[in-house]
Design a protein around this motif. Structure first.
Motif, mmCIF file in Angstrom:
data_model
loop_
_atom_site.group_PDB
_atom_site.id
_atom_site.type_symbol
_atom_site.label_atom_id
_atom_site.label_comp_id
_atom_site.label_asym_id
_atom_site.label_seq_id
_atom_site.Cartn_x
_atom_site.Cartn_y
_atom_site.Cartn_z
ATOM 1 N N TYR A 38 0.833 -1.199 0.000
ATOM 2 C CA TYR A 38 0.000 0.000 0.000
ATOM 3 C C TYR A 38 0.870 1.251 0.000
ATOM 4 O O TYR A 38 1.889 1.324 0.704
ATOM 5 C CB TYR A 38 -0.918 0.008 1.216
ATOM 6 C CG TYR A 38 -2.026 -1.028 1.182
ATOM 7 C CD1 TYR A 38 -2.581 -1.443 -0.027
ATOM 8 C CD2 TYR A 38 -2.520 -1.581 2.352
ATOM 9 C CE1 TYR A 38 -3.596 -2.377 -0.060
ATOM 10 C CE2 TYR A 38 -3.545 -2.528 2.328
ATOM 11 C CZ TYR A 38 -4.069 -2.923 1.118
ATOM 12 O OH TYR A 38 -5.080 -3.850 1.091
ATOM 13 N N LEU A 39 0.427 2.235 -0.784
ATOM 14 C CA LEU A 39 1.153 3.501 -0.853
ATOM 15 C C LEU A 39 1.302 4.134 0.526
ATOM 16 O O LEU A 39 2.323 4.745 0.834
ATOM 17 C CB LEU A 39 0.423 4.453 -1.806
ATOM 18 C CG LEU A 39 0.977 5.882 -1.890
ATOM 19 C CD1 LEU A 39 2.416 5.870 -2.367
ATOM 20 C CD2 LEU A 39 0.113 6.731 -2.810
ATOM 21 N N SER A 40 0.287 3.956 1.389
ATOM 22 C CA SER A 40 0.354 4.553 2.721
ATOM 23 C C SER A 40 1.562 4.056 3.507
ATOM 24 O O SER A 40 2.120 4.789 4.332
ATOM 25 C CB SER A 40 -0.933 4.247 3.500
ATOM 26 O OG SER A 40 -1.188 2.848 3.530
ATOM 27 N N GLU A 41 1.992 2.810 3.260
ATOM 28 C CA GLU A 41 3.177 2.287 3.940
ATOM 29 C C GLU A 41 4.458 2.753 3.247
ATOM 30 O O GLU A 41 5.470 3.006 3.891
ATOM 31 C CB GLU A 41 3.141 0.750 3.961
ATOM 32 C CG GLU A 41 2.010 0.172 4.797
ATOM 33 C CD GLU A 41 2.130 0.543 6.272
ATOM 34 O OE1 GLU A 41 3.258 0.699 6.757
ATOM 35 O OE2 GLU A 41 1.076 0.687 6.919
ATOM 36 N N ARG A 61 3.406 2.616 -8.398
ATOM 37 C CA ARG A 61 2.122 2.050 -8.831
ATOM 38 C C ARG A 61 1.830 0.806 -8.010
ATOM 39 O O ARG A 61 2.655 -0.097 -7.937
ATOM 40 C CB ARG A 61 2.185 1.692 -10.319
ATOM 41 C CG ARG A 61 0.893 1.078 -10.849
ATOM 42 C CD ARG A 61 1.012 0.756 -12.318
ATOM 43 N NE ARG A 61 1.075 1.965 -13.125
ATOM 44 C CZ ARG A 61 1.195 1.967 -14.443
ATOM 45 N NH1 ARG A 61 1.278 0.817 -15.095
ATOM 46 N NH2 ARG A 61 1.238 3.099 -15.118
ATOM 47 N N TRP A 62 0.630 0.826 -7.376
ATOM 48 C CA TRP A 62 0.216 -0.356 -6.610
ATOM 49 C C TRP A 62 -0.456 -1.364 -7.520
ATOM 50 O O TRP A 62 -1.260 -1.002 -8.392
ATOM 51 C CB TRP A 62 -0.760 0.036 -5.503
ATOM 52 C CG TRP A 62 -1.253 -1.160 -4.735
ATOM 53 C CD1 TRP A 62 -0.660 -1.729 -3.659
ATOM 54 C CD2 TRP A 62 -2.421 -1.947 -5.005
ATOM 55 N NE1 TRP A 62 -1.383 -2.832 -3.249
ATOM 56 C CE2 TRP A 62 -2.473 -2.988 -4.056
ATOM 57 C CE3 TRP A 62 -3.421 -1.875 -5.977
ATOM 58 C CZ2 TRP A 62 -3.484 -3.937 -4.028
ATOM 59 C CZ3 TRP A 62 -4.434 -2.828 -5.955
ATOM 60 C CH2 TRP A 62 -4.459 -3.850 -4.990
ATOM 61 N N MET A 63 -0.139 -2.627 -7.322
ATOM 62 C CA MET A 63 -0.844 -3.729 -7.971
ATOM 63 C C MET A 63 -0.976 -4.849 -6.957
ATOM 64 O O MET A 63 -0.154 -4.967 -6.047
ATOM 65 C CB MET A 63 -0.061 -4.278 -9.165
ATOM 66 C CG MET A 63 0.020 -3.385 -10.368
ATOM 67 S SD MET A 63 0.802 -4.271 -11.736
ATOM 68 C CE MET A 63 0.867 -2.985 -12.963
ATOM 69 N N SER A 239 -1.065 -0.315 11.232
ATOM 70 C CA SER A 239 -1.400 0.974 10.623
ATOM 71 C C SER A 239 -2.889 1.260 10.763
ATOM 72 O O SER A 239 -3.301 2.396 11.025
ATOM 73 C CB SER A 239 -1.004 0.968 9.138
ATOM 74 O OG SER A 239 0.398 0.936 9.005
ATOM 75 N N TRP A 240 -3.707 0.222 10.577
ATOM 76 C CA TRP A 240 -5.154 0.394 10.739
ATOM 77 C C TRP A 240 -5.494 0.759 12.182
ATOM 78 O O TRP A 240 -6.329 1.626 12.447
ATOM 79 C CB TRP A 240 -5.873 -0.899 10.337
ATOM 80 C CG TRP A 240 -7.363 -0.756 10.284
ATOM 81 C CD1 TRP A 240 -8.244 -0.883 11.330
ATOM 82 C CD2 TRP A 240 -8.154 -0.420 9.140
ATOM 83 N NE1 TRP A 240 -9.532 -0.653 10.906
ATOM 84 C CE2 TRP A 240 -9.512 -0.368 9.566
ATOM 85 C CE3 TRP A 240 -7.854 -0.168 7.803
ATOM 86 C CZ2 TRP A 240 -10.557 -0.085 8.695
ATOM 87 C CZ3 TRP A 240 -8.903 0.125 6.935
ATOM 88 C CH2 TRP A 240 -10.217 0.160 7.381
ATOM 89 N N LEU A 241 -4.797 0.119 13.126
ATOM 90 C CA LEU A 241 -5.051 0.355 14.544
ATOM 91 C C LEU A 241 -4.777 1.805 14.923
ATOM 92 O O LEU A 241 -5.457 2.378 15.785
ATOM 93 C CB LEU A 241 -4.184 -0.587 15.384
ATOM 94 C CG LEU A 241 -4.293 -0.486 16.906
ATOM 95 C CD1 LEU A 241 -5.720 -0.790 17.365
ATOM 96 C CD2 LEU A 241 -3.310 -1.449 17.573
ATOM 97 N N THR A 295 6.908 4.203 9.496
ATOM 98 C CA THR A 295 6.020 3.191 8.925
ATOM 99 C C THR A 295 5.817 2.084 9.967
ATOM 100 O O THR A 295 6.445 2.091 11.024
ATOM 101 C CB THR A 295 6.606 2.553 7.639
ATOM 102 O OG1 THR A 295 7.556 1.538 7.987
ATOM 103 C CG2 THR A 295 7.289 3.589 6.760
ATOM 104 N N ASN A 296 4.968 1.137 9.624
ATOM 105 C CA ASN A 296 4.791 -0.040 10.490
ATOM 106 C C ASN A 296 5.455 -1.272 9.887
ATOM 107 O O ASN A 296 5.136 -2.401 10.270
ATOM 108 C CB ASN A 296 3.302 -0.280 10.729
ATOM 109 C CG ASN A 296 2.737 0.703 11.729
ATOM 110 O OD1 ASN A 296 3.197 0.785 12.861
ATOM 111 N ND2 ASN A 296 1.766 1.485 11.303
ATOM 112 N N MET A 297 6.356 -1.054 8.921
ATOM 113 C CA MET A 297 7.126 -2.157 8.363
ATOM 114 C C MET A 297 8.439 -2.277 9.153
ATOM 115 O O MET A 297 9.297 -1.407 9.051
ATOM 116 C CB MET A 297 7.427 -1.910 6.872
ATOM 117 C CG MET A 297 6.193 -1.829 5.990
ATOM 118 S SD MET A 297 6.585 -1.678 4.227
ATOM 119 C CE MET A 297 7.336 -0.032 4.168
ATOM 120 N N PRO A 298 8.613 -3.319 9.954
ATOM 121 C CA PRO A 298 9.845 -3.450 10.742
ATOM 122 C C PRO A 298 11.068 -3.604 9.837
ATOM 123 O O PRO A 298 11.072 -4.439 8.937
ATOM 124 C CB PRO A 298 9.599 -4.732 11.548
ATOM 125 C CG PRO A 298 8.114 -4.869 11.604
ATOM 126 C CD PRO A 298 7.629 -4.366 10.286
#
Length: 354
Positions: A38-41, A61-63, A239-241, A295-298
């Motif tokens: 996701y672009l948000s990440e 570009r997201w796919m 991220s949703w949380l 981000t929430n990506m460790p």
């Protein structure tokens, strides 16, 4: 052409914003980054890379992972310079089939004794893991009020049986026929969990609902349309949380699968040096700290610490985490006949899926 139009229809296009761009004598080079993320990440990383490299204009570009794999294999135009996905078996198969370009500089760093990269986070000198992301179970917070939170799979099975009536039609799963990471995580679970058959039985009995994206499944949990979802990528759940304080995120203590988000340079790129700069940035200390802080990506680097880093999680939860290996063992999951067996078994077991 139909495929191209269909994919573009669901894509998000991100044109990087140049911050404090320095004057240059030549127009910026456009670097295409296609990602099943996701672009948000990804946006904090794209913004920081653009600020550091004003001569490179990044288009993101997201796919979906399956569409991205098909797009590259069909040689549709334009091809990306960089491909990113957490669906590790598809990424490894693309690299194995010759769709990637090598990045020798990082290979040299990998073989160094003082390398900040775990040796298991890279495949040869072509596929690079840059995040370390546990899969989790997500509950609706209101549903869990006055209920004891299950913390392992045995407790979760008991929890589903205990609250059977309330969970009828309210358990969410990825549709593994459409969602690459869902298929990957379920295939891994099928290898690891002795009680996966019991889960299939209970999911079927409770008319589990299937979803074709993380976002749609989390939204359903948040709205109370379902009470729990199984095997959600933890970075998206966290991220949703942050935005919706109505879910509870739980990593299972008996074992927690961990996937890596990986990136490679496409062999068709006309911007080799810029593509190498981007990969190097993803794995650099500044890039990994942006991941840790924004981000929430460790992050994967060993010298990036903190509670959201791979290094911290491996030290604190070594017995709990089961990372999927980034090696040829993943090709079993990519094998067409093996995939048909897993999906047929899943469909036969979930006869009541919607």
């Amino acid at each position: 052409m139909t495929l191209l139009k269909g994919i573009i229809g669901v894509c998000l296009l991100f044109a990087s914003t140049l911050v404090d761009a320095k004057p240059t004598n030549s127009p910026p080079v456009t670097l295409r980054v296609f990602g099943a993320a996701y672009l948000s990440e990804m946006k904090p990383l794209l913004d920081d890379f653009s600020m550091r490299n004003p001569d490179i204009n990044v288009q993101y570009r997201w796919m979906s992972s399956e569409d991205l794999d098909s797009y590259i294999r069909s040689n549709a135009e334009p091809q990306p310079d960089i491909t990113i996905s957490s669906v590790m078996h598809l990424q490894l198969r693309l690299v194995n089939d010759g769709y990637a370009l090598e990045h020798d500089q990082l290979l040299a760093q990998e073989t160094s004794e003082n390398s900040p990269f775990p040796i298991w986070s890279q495949w040869r000198n072509a596929l690079f893991g840059f995040s370390f992301e546990p899969a989790v179970v997500v509950f609706n917070k209101a549903f869990m009020q006055d209920k004891e939170l299950p913390t392992n799979r045995t407790e979760l099975l008991g929890f589903i049986r205990q609250h059977s009536d309330e969970l009828m039609g309210r358990i969410g799963l990825f549709d593994i026929r459409k969602v690459g990471v869902g298929y990957l995580l379920w295939s891994f679970e099928r290898q690891q969990a002795r009680n996966y058959g019991q889960f299939l039985e209970l999911f079927n009995y409770h008319y589990a609902r299937t979803f074709d994206s993380t976002r749609s499944m989390l939204r359903a949990v948040s709205l109370g349309q379902i009470a729990m979802s199984y095997q959600v990528v933890g970075s998206y759940a966290n991220s949703w949380l942050k935005l919706h304080d109505d879910i509870v995120v739980v990593p299972m203590e008996d074992y927690t699968p961990v996937i890596m988000r990986t990136a490679f340079i496409n062999r068709t790129t006309q911007n080799t040096e810029q593509a190498k700069q981007f990969i190097s940035y993803l794995l650099s200390s500044p890039g990994q700290w942006v991941m840790a802080e924004q981000t929430n990506m460790p992050p994967i680097r060993l010298d990036v610490t903190g509670k959201k880093s791979a290094q911290y999680m491996r030290e604190a939860f070594a017995d709990q985490l089961k990372p999927l290996p980034l090696d040829v063992r993943l090709l079993v999951f990519a094998d067409k006949s093996k995939k048909e067996i897993v999906i047929t078994e899943w469909e036969n077991a979930l006869k009541n899926y919607d």
